[in-house]
Design a protein around this motif. Structure first.
Motif, PDB file in Angstrom:
ATOM      1  N   VAL A  63       2.728   5.683  10.101  1.00  0.00           N
ATOM      2  CA  VAL A  63       1.801   6.049   9.032  1.00  0.00           C
ATOM      3  C   VAL A  63       0.915   7.208   9.478  1.00  0.00           C
ATOM      4  CG1 VAL A  63      -0.080   5.263   7.544  1.00  0.00           C
ATOM      5  CG2 VAL A  63       1.788   3.701   8.115  1.00  0.00           C
ATOM      6  N   GLN A  64       0.912   8.286   8.673  1.00  0.00           N
ATOM      7  CA  GLN A  64       0.062   9.441   8.926  1.00  0.00           C
ATOM      8  C   GLN A  64      -1.122   9.466   7.975  1.00  0.00           C
ATOM      9  OE1 GLN A  64       0.892  11.587  11.651  1.00  0.00           O
ATOM     10  NE2 GLN A  64       2.118   9.751  11.897  1.00  0.00           N
ATOM     11  N   GLU A  75       7.398  16.591   8.831  1.00  0.00           N
ATOM     12  CA  GLU A  75       7.757  16.297   7.439  1.00  0.00           C
ATOM     13  C   GLU A  75       7.381  14.860   7.093  1.00  0.00           C
ATOM     14  OE1 GLU A  75      11.780  15.652   4.842  1.00  0.00           O
ATOM     15  OE2 GLU A  75      11.834  17.171   6.410  1.00  0.00           O
ATOM     16  N   LEU A  76       6.642  14.695   6.000  1.00  0.00           N
ATOM     17  CA  LEU A  76       6.161  13.378   5.593  1.00  0.00           C
ATOM     18  C   LEU A  76       7.002  12.807   4.457  1.00  0.00           C
ATOM     19  CD1 LEU A  76       2.314  13.996   5.628  1.00  0.00           C
ATOM     20  CD2 LEU A  76       3.701  12.954   7.404  1.00  0.00           C
ATOM     21  N   GLN A 106      12.971  11.351  13.435  1.00  0.00           N
ATOM     22  CA  GLN A 106      13.689  12.632  13.483  1.00  0.00           C
ATOM     23  C   GLN A 106      12.877  13.790  12.910  1.00  0.00           C
ATOM     24  OE1 GLN A 106      14.637   9.940  11.741  1.00  0.00           O
ATOM     25  NE2 GLN A 106      15.554  10.466   9.775  1.00  0.00           N
ATOM     26  N   HIS A 107      11.753  13.515  12.253  1.00  0.00           N
ATOM     27  CA  HIS A 107      10.912  14.571  11.668  1.00  0.00           C
ATOM     28  C   HIS A 107       9.589  14.750  12.413  1.00  0.00           C
ATOM     29  CE1 HIS A 107      13.707  14.944   8.412  1.00  0.00           C
ATOM     30  NE2 HIS A 107      13.489  13.712   7.982  1.00  0.00           N
ATOM     31  N   GLN A 108       9.448  14.146  13.585  1.00  0.00           N
ATOM     32  CA  GLN A 108       8.182  14.240  14.315  1.00  0.00           C
ATOM     33  C   GLN A 108       7.851  15.673  14.708  1.00  0.00           C
ATOM     34  OE1 GLN A 108       8.455  11.352  17.473  1.00  0.00           O
ATOM     35  NE2 GLN A 108       7.443   9.790  16.254  1.00  0.00           N
ATOM     36  N   ARG A 109       8.844  16.458  15.087  1.00  0.00           N
ATOM     37  CA  ARG A 109       8.585  17.848  15.480  1.00  0.00           C
ATOM     38  C   ARG A 109       8.140  18.697  14.296  1.00  0.00           C
ATOM     39  NH1 ARG A 109      10.975  20.124  20.415  1.00  0.00           N
ATOM     40  NH2 ARG A 109      11.719  18.388  21.669  1.00  0.00           N
ATOM     41  N   SER A 110       8.810  18.535  13.153  1.00  0.00           N
ATOM     42  CA  SER A 110       8.489  19.344  11.973  1.00  0.00           C
ATOM     43  C   SER A 110       7.264  18.801  11.238  1.00  0.00           C
ATOM     44  CB  SER A 110       9.681  19.388  11.013  1.00  0.00           C
ATOM     45  OG  SER A 110       9.918  18.118  10.445  1.00  0.00           O
ATOM     46  N   LEU A 147       0.837  -1.198   0.000  1.00  0.00           N
ATOM     47  CA  LEU A 147       0.000   0.000   0.000  1.00  0.00           C
ATOM     48  C   LEU A 147       0.875   1.253   0.000  1.00  0.00           C
ATOM     49  CD1 LEU A 147      -3.108   0.281   0.195  1.00  0.00           C
ATOM     50  CD2 LEU A 147      -2.818   0.623   2.630  1.00  0.00           C
ATOM     51  N   LYS A 148       0.462   2.281  -0.731  1.00  0.00           N
ATOM     52  CA  LYS A 148       1.195   3.548  -0.760  1.00  0.00           C
ATOM     53  C   LYS A 148       0.738   4.411   0.409  1.00  0.00           C
ATOM     54  CE  LYS A 148       2.571   7.039  -4.092  1.00  0.00           C
ATOM     55  NZ  LYS A 148       2.346   7.557  -5.445  1.00  0.00           N
ATOM     56  N   VAL A 149       1.710   4.863   1.221  1.00  0.00           N
ATOM     57  CA  VAL A 149       1.394   5.617   2.437  1.00  0.00           C
ATOM     58  C   VAL A 149       2.349   6.799   2.585  1.00  0.00           C
ATOM     59  CG1 VAL A 149       0.470   3.614   3.678  1.00  0.00           C
ATOM     60  CG2 VAL A 149       2.893   4.162   3.868  1.00  0.00           C
ATOM     61  N   GLN A 150       1.991   7.701   3.502  1.00  0.00           N
ATOM     62  CA  GLN A 150       2.879   8.788   3.921  1.00  0.00           C
ATOM     63  C   GLN A 150       3.204   8.556   5.383  1.00  0.00           C
ATOM     64  OE1 GLN A 150       0.579  12.318   2.978  1.00  0.00           O
ATOM     65  NE2 GLN A 150       1.735  12.602   1.099  1.00  0.00           N
ATOM     66  N   VAL A 151       4.503   8.565   5.702  1.00  0.00           N
ATOM     67  CA  VAL A 151       4.947   8.322   7.075  1.00  0.00           C
ATOM     68  C   VAL A 151       5.728   9.515   7.588  1.00  0.00           C
ATOM     69  CG1 VAL A 151       5.068   5.822   6.716  1.00  0.00           C
ATOM     70  CG2 VAL A 151       7.141   7.197   6.441  1.00  0.00           C
TER      71      VAL A 151
END
Length: 64
Positions: A59-60, A27-28, A21-25, A13-17
């Motif tokens: 996964v977001q 960035e997906l 290290q990018h949790q604060r910003s 499946l195609k996802v955005q995660v």
């Protein structure tokens, strides 16, 4: 669809995660699920997966 329910996420499946290290910003990174790493049925911050390029993140969004 968000990525908090494990049954919604399948290999291939195609996802955005979001990577650790990018949790604060927030960035997906987009990619295809290679492995599902979270064992529980639900996770409030997103199910952890490994993408086909080796990136690990939660996964977001599930892309259609």
């Amino acid at each position: 669809m968000d990525g908090t329910i494990r049954n919604d996420i399948k290999v291939g499946l195609k996802v955005q995660v979001v990577q650790k290290q990018h949790q604060r910003s927030g960035e997906l990174t987009e990619g295809v699920v290679k492995r599902i790493l979270t064992n529980s049925a639900k996770h409030p911050r997103g199910i952890k997966v490994m993408l086909d390029n080796g990136i690990v993140g939660r996964v977001q969004h599930i892309c259609n």
